[in-house]
Design an enzyme around this catalytic site. Structure first.
Site, PDB file in Angstrom:
ATOM      1  N   TYR A  71      38.341  31.366  39.725  1.00 32.02           N
ATOM      2  CA  TYR A  71      39.440  31.339  40.707  1.00 32.02           C
ATOM      3  C   TYR A  71      39.138  30.353  41.830  1.00 32.02           C
ATOM      4  O   TYR A  71      40.018  29.637  42.294  1.00 32.02           O
ATOM      5  CB  TYR A  71      39.663  32.756  41.283  1.00 32.02           C
ATOM      6  CG  TYR A  71      40.647  33.553  40.473  1.00 32.02           C
ATOM      7  CD1 TYR A  71      40.350  33.956  39.178  1.00 32.02           C
ATOM      8  CD2 TYR A  71      41.891  33.903  40.989  1.00 32.02           C
ATOM      9  CE1 TYR A  71      41.250  34.686  38.419  1.00 32.02           C
ATOM     10  CE2 TYR A  71      42.803  34.637  40.235  1.00 32.02           C
ATOM     11  CZ  TYR A  71      42.474  35.025  38.961  1.00 32.02           C
ATOM     12  OH  TYR A  71      43.376  35.748  38.204  1.00 32.02           O
ATOM     13  N   THR A  99      33.340  30.398  41.281  1.00 33.81           N
ATOM     14  CA  THR A  99      33.966  31.250  40.261  1.00 33.81           C
ATOM     15  C   THR A  99      35.157  30.477  39.671  1.00 33.81           C
ATOM     16  O   THR A  99      35.551  29.436  40.195  1.00 33.81           O
ATOM     17  CB  THR A  99      34.475  32.564  40.880  1.00 33.81           C
ATOM     18  OG1 THR A  99      35.693  32.307  41.579  1.00 33.81           O
ATOM     19  CG2 THR A  99      33.478  33.176  41.837  1.00 33.81           C
ATOM     20  N   ASP A 155      41.314  41.389  43.595  1.00 32.41           N
ATOM     21  CA  ASP A 155      42.778  41.473  43.674  1.00 32.41           C
ATOM     22  C   ASP A 155      43.194  41.823  45.103  1.00 32.41           C
ATOM     23  O   ASP A 155      42.698  42.801  45.669  1.00 32.41           O
ATOM     24  CB  ASP A 155      43.295  42.538  42.693  1.00 32.41           C
ATOM     25  CG  ASP A 155      43.050  42.122  41.240  1.00 32.41           C
ATOM     26  OD1 ASP A 155      42.872  40.903  41.003  1.00 32.41           O
ATOM     27  OD2 ASP A 155      43.027  43.000  40.361  1.00 32.41           O
TER      28      ASP A 155
HETATM   29  C1  LIG Z   1      41.425  37.782  40.581  1.00 32.53           C
HETATM   30  S1  LIG Z   1      40.282  38.126  39.346  1.00 32.53           S
HETATM   31  C2  LIG Z   1      38.797  37.280  39.894  1.00 32.53           C
HETATM   32  C3  LIG Z   1      37.830  37.002  38.784  1.00 32.53           C
HETATM   33  C4  LIG Z   1      36.522  36.311  39.181  1.00 32.53           C
HETATM   34  N1  LIG Z   1      35.723  37.127  40.062  1.00 32.53           N
HETATM   35  C5  LIG Z   1      36.790  34.970  39.813  1.00 32.53           C
HETATM   36  O1  LIG Z   1      36.570  34.835  41.014  1.00 32.53           O
HETATM   37  O2  LIG Z   1      37.156  34.039  39.106  1.00 32.53           O
HETATM   38  C6  LIG Z   1      39.901  39.826  39.683  1.00 32.53           C
HETATM   39  C7  LIG Z   1      39.194  40.524  38.554  1.00 32.53           C
HETATM   40  O3  LIG Z   1      38.832  41.821  38.985  1.00 32.53           O
HETATM   41  C8  LIG Z   1      39.034  42.752  37.935  1.00 32.53           C
HETATM   42  N2  LIG Z   1      39.215  44.063  38.581  1.00 32.53           N
HETATM   43  C9  LIG Z   1      40.273  44.461  39.317  1.00 32.53           C
HETATM   44  N3  LIG Z   1      40.079  45.717  39.786  1.00 32.53           N
HETATM   45  C10 LIG Z   1      38.864  46.117  39.342  1.00 32.53           C
HETATM   46  C11 LIG Z   1      38.105  47.310  39.471  1.00 32.53           C
HETATM   47  N4  LIG Z   1      38.578  48.353  40.158  1.00 32.53           N
HETATM   48  N5  LIG Z   1      36.902  47.376  38.858  1.00 32.53           N
HETATM   49  C12 LIG Z   1      36.434  46.340  38.136  1.00 32.53           C
HETATM   50  N6  LIG Z   1      37.097  45.169  37.982  1.00 32.53           N
HETATM   51  C13 LIG Z   1      38.302  45.058  38.572  1.00 32.53           C
HETATM   52  C14 LIG Z   1      40.264  42.219  37.222  1.00 32.53           C
HETATM   53  O4  LIG Z   1      40.335  42.683  35.891  1.00 32.53           O
HETATM   54  C15 LIG Z   1      40.037  40.710  37.304  1.00 32.53           C
HETATM   55  O5  LIG Z   1      39.314  40.228  36.204  1.00 32.53           O
END
Ligand SMILES: C[S@@+](CC[C@H](N)C(=O)[O-])C[C@H]1O[C@@H](n2cnc3c(N)ncnc32)[C@H](O)[C@@H]1O
Length: 250
Positions: free
Chosen positions: A201, A199, A125
């Site tokens: 995304y 991934t 994020d």
């Molecule tokens: C934008 S998505 C990307 C998902 C995947 N890595 C991709 O590239 O398709 C970010 C993911 O990080 C998770 N996330 C955000 N902050 C986090 C944290 N502090 N610890 C673990 N997961 C987290 C969110 O729930 C979300 O599923």
């Protein structure tokens, strides 16, 4: 209705303790026992729906993988994905993957010092408002946690579609004194780098024609040593080819 949905998800996760870990702190310092071997452990923090970590586990059976996310629904989707990948490989169990409910904020409660060999940060994020900078998973306070958890060969591999997050992260890695390598401002410029496994995304952003930014950081002492030798050898080979004498980095 929503409540029933949540209950179903919880029950589904509880039925798969060999794949889904809901209390990861219980395995701190013992992850090799969870996997039943001493192979290196690679973790993706924020795995989303689990495409990357599932495919990585199928492609590299000699490595143990952990996919972490905060949300149960994503763990459920990840578990479906992982089983599908391994079914396609002819196996009805997933031998080298754990899907963990956890927050990177508390990494030190889940992993002992030097317990991990690699951390993947994929499309974390971006938290675009500067007042939220401390929440970015590449903030120096997180990098210090990663440094603790990584072993002598430890590395971080980071990719994102966000130029702002990438810029922030370059400064953050640099401030933390981490050696960066293989920096790319457009990972798929010449060809799709499917050798690196995309991934969810990434697939979406590449489809929209957006550049993907990527870097690797070399953390562990032995990884740093090997990297410096490799760079010195490449410089020497280059100067032999071009006849130019260059100084190798320290
Ligand atoms: C934008 S998505 C990307 C998902 C995947 N890595 C991709 O590239 O398709 C970010 C993911 O990080 C998770 N996330 C955000 N902050 C986090 C944290 N502090 N610890 C673990 N997961 C987290 C969110 O729930 C979300 O599923």
């Amino acid at each position: 209705m929503r409540l029933r949905g949540r209950k179903n998800i919880k029950e589904s996760l509880e039925r798969q303790p060999e794949l889904v870990v809901l209390e990861p702190q219980q395995w701190k310092g013992h992850w090799h026992e969870f996997f039943g071997n001493d192979r290196p452990i690679h973790v993706e923090l924020g795995m989303g729906k689990g495409q990357f970590i599932s495919r990585m586990s199928g492609n590299n059976p000699d490595i143990n993988y952990i996919g972490m996310d905060i949300y149960d629904e994503l763990l459920r989707r990840g578990s479906d994905k992982a089983r599908l990948v391994w079914q396609e490989l002819g196996q009805d169990r997933v031998p080298n993957l754990a899907l963990v409910r956890g927050n990177a904020e508390y990494l030190e409660l889940m992993f002992d010092q030097g317990e991990l060999a690699r951390i993947y940060l994929n499309f974390s994020d971006p938290w675009p408002k500067s007042k939220h900078g401390r929440r970015r998973l590449t903030h120096p306070r997180f990098l210090m946690k990663y440094k603790q958890a990584l072993d002598d060969y430890g590395e971080i591999h980071f990719k994102t579609d966000s130029l702002t997050l990438f810029e922030f992260s370059l400064n953050s890695f640099s401030e933390t004194g981490l050696q960066m390598r293989n920096i790319s401002l457009h990972l798929h410029r010449e060809r799709i780098r499917d050798d690196l496994v995309m991934t969810e995304y990434e697939t979406k952003f590449v489809g929209l024609g957006q550049p993907i930014y990527r870097l690797e950081a070399v953390i562990g002492e032995k990884a740093l040593h090997d990297y410096r030798i490799q760079v010195a050898e490449e410089r020497q080979a280059e100067s032999r080819r071009g006849g130019v004498k260059e100084t190798a980095p320290e």
